[in-house]
Design an enzyme around this catalytic site. Structure first.
Site, PDB file in Angstrom:
ATOM      1  N   GLU A 174       0.937  -1.305   0.078  1.00 19.32           N
ATOM      2  CA  GLU A 174       0.080  -0.170   0.089  1.00 19.32           C
ATOM      3  C   GLU A 174       0.778   1.429  -0.025  1.00 19.32           C
ATOM      4  OE1 GLU A 174      -3.157  -2.661   0.082  1.00 19.32           O
ATOM      5  OE2 GLU A 174      -1.334  -2.753   1.132  1.00 19.32           O
ATOM      6  N   ARG A 224       2.678  -8.669   4.511  1.00 18.67           N
ATOM      7  CA  ARG A 224       1.660  -8.306   3.549  1.00 18.67           C
ATOM      8  C   ARG A 224       2.746  -7.611   2.215  1.00 18.67           C
ATOM      9  NH1 ARG A 224      -4.199  -7.210   2.515  1.00 18.67           N
ATOM     10  NH2 ARG A 224      -4.312  -5.300   1.385  1.00 18.67           N
ATOM     11  N   GLN A 349     -17.970   4.722   2.535  1.00 19.98           N
ATOM     12  CA  GLN A 349     -18.631   6.043   3.173  1.00 19.98           C
ATOM     13  C   GLN A 349     -18.663   5.849   4.606  1.00 19.98           C
ATOM     14  OE1 GLN A 349     -22.459   7.003   1.753  1.00 19.98           O
ATOM     15  NE2 GLN A 349     -22.054   6.161  -0.214  1.00 19.98           N
TER      16      GLN A 349
END
Length: 685
Positions: A174, A224, A349
């Site tokens: 990421e 990861r 959201q």
């Protein structure tokens, strides 16, 4: 002896529900609750709330839980007061690990150093500099600073295991610190921690080896790994696989896959990304390493997850947001209740958008997520059971009916049309939001299981509602009409008529109103057909995703596509169009508008419509847009007259009237607020 229903479920999800030996221990199924920050990690005093949140997922049957990211030191915190795996924090976490273990679950702590993504002045990275995500310029780690960072990872990992964690996961994806060391885009060092691909992967390998040594062989070590950086000058596939094989030699037990940096201009987890869009990359990695591999990114549907496992593309499936939405997902699959799984719609959201705004995460379709100790649905005792009418089957009405019924009340749900869903049903027709229909299907199944009486095509009168103890008015909204002088010219239609198929748009369209619905309508009118969301190959081409060995980072400039229509998107405000969209999804919609050639107009005054077209004033100048259709997306008005009628009609003490959702507040159609309000009302009955 297992029931036929349980046996059928076990057969349907044979791969997903089978146990797996991860080395130090066995997990009960292949479902991993992937790392996701909620905001409860940042303050040790929230340990009880975090324990309730994670404990509920463990009781729901998940095989392995990975916590939100905790920094090994102050420099690596995401925010000044962000989570850190220090001694004080991890002493408080003994409550969390005990809660998970009492539910026969397994849990590992994720160690995450933010690097140049840190939102504070102490940030540090391989080469210094500023990321697009932070206003702070990071300092370059000295050689001594690199070694201290390695030591801090090891110390934090040891503390995690001492606190009862079953192991740790090192965040190397990421675009965080370790990913920054790996990519030429962010590692310009000329010492042994850079210069060559071997040098760039030296820090992640050193950290993995140090952590392995710190936690011993009886704890799990997961890494990861970024399979596609999706940024210019990212890693090649050859470099990624070399790293993976070296990590296994360093003692890593599991490789959990990640896709894309946070600054990448390719969406990786929003609704418009195809399901299991990156499983092929996971399979390629799995074929080259000898440890279990976790697939991730938009694998929300249990049937898709089963297919990924059964086809040999992965050994485990990471489901972060789906378990935010439904903590009972694994148990429901095992019990033959797959149709009742509360579907995550990848809207972001209430989860990621909240976290990026420094607020606590939750879930649009499950407002109890990360609020388990505060929003409690207590079963009612028999003498307090109430007869409840819910009028309107949009998201607020659906959730109010369900929550009330699950508490034990007798609920009847009325809907004036022949279908449930309200505005969500319209949203499901937007290309890229097809998954919204899955959420509606799960509501149907859960309402039936909860015993809610559903009356479609019925609009009850105030008199007919007098026999109920409570009336929940969830009648939603109607499109706002605009007063414009008209003398022939373009056809004027509402967004509802367009999306319902009662009206069609021509080849040249003006959209009045550029809020969320206006943007959706613009995409509806311009998106390629069929939707790229339904075809991984077309979606990759649409966004410029390519093989990472042909182009570093695996991304090229998006190819131009022929426009389907000439579309003008207009708003009264001077602000950027789409400024009010979600923090983590708005950029995707704005990129799609640009890519489709949508013509954007700001600071517009609408004058009149005649044979020449739509007359407007823009930047003080009169203009005429030569269009054949005008779609009105100028907001909504609440439909709530029924509430006053019931109150005027009632005699004695009954019924109590509650107005929720769009019927209460129509501004900017907030489904998260509407559903949360629905559950709060149901909790108070």
């Amino acid at each position: 002896m297992s029931s036929p229903q349980h046996s059928a479920a076990a057969s349907r999800y044979r791969s997903l529900l089978s146990p797996l030996d991860l080395g130090p221990f066995e997990v009960r199924n292949r479902i991993v609750m992937g790392s996701m920050h909620t905001g409860l990690e940042d303050d040790p005093s929230d340990a009880k709330k975090l324990a309730a949140y994670l404990g509920e997922r463990a009781r729901g049957g998940v095989g392995l839980i990975v916590t939100g990211g905790f920094s090994p030191d102050r420099s690596g915190r995401l925010t000044p007061r962000g989570s850190q795996a220090d001694a004080r924090t991890l002493r408080a976490h003994e409550l969390i690990t005990r809660e998970v273990h009492e539910a026969d679950g397994r849990i590992v702590l994720q160690l995450l150093h933010a690097g140049r993504y840190a939102f504070h002045p102490l940030s540090a990275s391989p080469s210094g500099g500023k990321s697009p995500l932070s206003p702070f310029r990071s300092r370059r780690l000295t050689r001594g600073g690199v070694q201290r960072t390695i030591d801090h990872f090891a110390e934090a990992a040891r503390r995690a295991v001492d606190a009862g964690y079953d192991g740790v996961e090192i965040m190397g994806s990421e675009g965080y610190l370790l990913n920054q060391f790996l990519a030429p885009a962010t590692n310009h060092r000329r010492d042994r921690w850079g210069r060559t691909s071997e040098g760039r992967r030296a820090v992640p390998l050193a950290i993995a080896a140090a952590v392995r040594d710190a936690i011993g062989d009886d704890a799990l070590l997961s890494y990861r790994i970024s399979l596609l950086d999706l940024v210019p000058e990212g890693q090649t596939w050859t470099e990624t696989t070399a790293l993976a094989q070296s990590l296994v030699r360093a003692g890593v037990d599991v490789l959990s896959t990640g896709i894309g940096w946070h600054e990448a201009r390719v969406p990786t987890i929003v609704t418009s990304v195809p399901r299991a869009a990156f499983a092929e990359q996971t399979q390629h990695l799995r074929e080259l390493v000898g440890v279990p591999v976790v697939a991730s990114n938009r694998i929300h549907d249990p049937d898709v997850a089963e297919q990924v496992l059964a086809s040999g593309q992965a050994d485990l499936i990471s489901m972060a947001r789906p378990l935010l939405a439904d903590p009972q997902l694994p148990n429901k699959l095992a019990d033959g209740r797959a149709g009742q799984v509360l579907a995550c719609i990848s809207c972001n959201q209430a989860c990621l958008d909240k976290v990026f705004d420094g607020k606590r995460a939750s879930c649009l379709v499950n407002p109890r997520a990360a609020h388990e100790t505060e929003l409690v649905l207590t079963p009612v005792i028999e003498r307090r059971i109430r007869k409840v009418a819910v009028v309107g089957a949009g998201p607020a009405g659906l959730e109010a009916a369900l929550a009330a019924a699950e508490r034990g009340h007798i609920v009847t749900l009325y809907e004036a049309t022949d279908e449930i869903g309200g505005q969500l049903r319209l949203a499901a027709r937007i290309p890229g939001k097809e998954d919204y229909a899955q959420a509606l299907q799960s509501w149907r199944m859960r309402l039936a299981a909860a015993g809610v009486g559903i009356r479609l095509g019925m609009r009850p009168t105030a008199t007919e509602l007098q026999g109920f103890h409570d009336v929940i008015v969830a009648t939603g909204v109607a499109p706002r009409e605009i007063a414009l002088e008209r003398s022939g010219g373009p056809e004027v239609i509402s967004y509802a008529d367009l999306l319902e198929g009662r009206a069609e748009a021509g080849e040249k369209v003006a959209i009045i109103g550029a809020g969320g619905i206006g943007v959706d309508v613009a995409e509806y009118l311009t998106a390629p057909r069929p939707s790229p969301t339904l075809d991984v190959g077309r979606w990759r081409e649409h966004w410029g995703v390519v093989d990472a060995d042909s182009t570093r980072g695996g991304v090229i400039t998006r190819p131009r596509e022929e426009a389907r229509r000439e579309v003008h998107l207009l708003q009264r405000k001077e602000t950027r169009i789409g400024a009010g969209l979600g923090r983590t999804t708005g950029w995707v919609h704005r990129a799609e508008l640009r890519h489709a050639g949508v013509i954007q107009h700001r600071g517009v005054t609408y004058e009149r419509i005649d044979e020449a077209g739509l007359h407007i004033t823009e930047d003080g100048e009169a203009r005429v847009l030569d269009v054949d259709t005008v779609v009105v997306c100028a907001g909504q008005v609440s439909v709530n007259a029924l509430a006053d009628e019931v109150i005027a009609e009632r005699r004695g003490r009954a019924p109590r009237v509650h107005v929720i959702g769009g019927a209460d507040v129509a501004a900017e159609l907030d489904a998260e607020r509407a559903i949360r309000q629905a559950v709060q009302v149901a909790a108070g009955l």
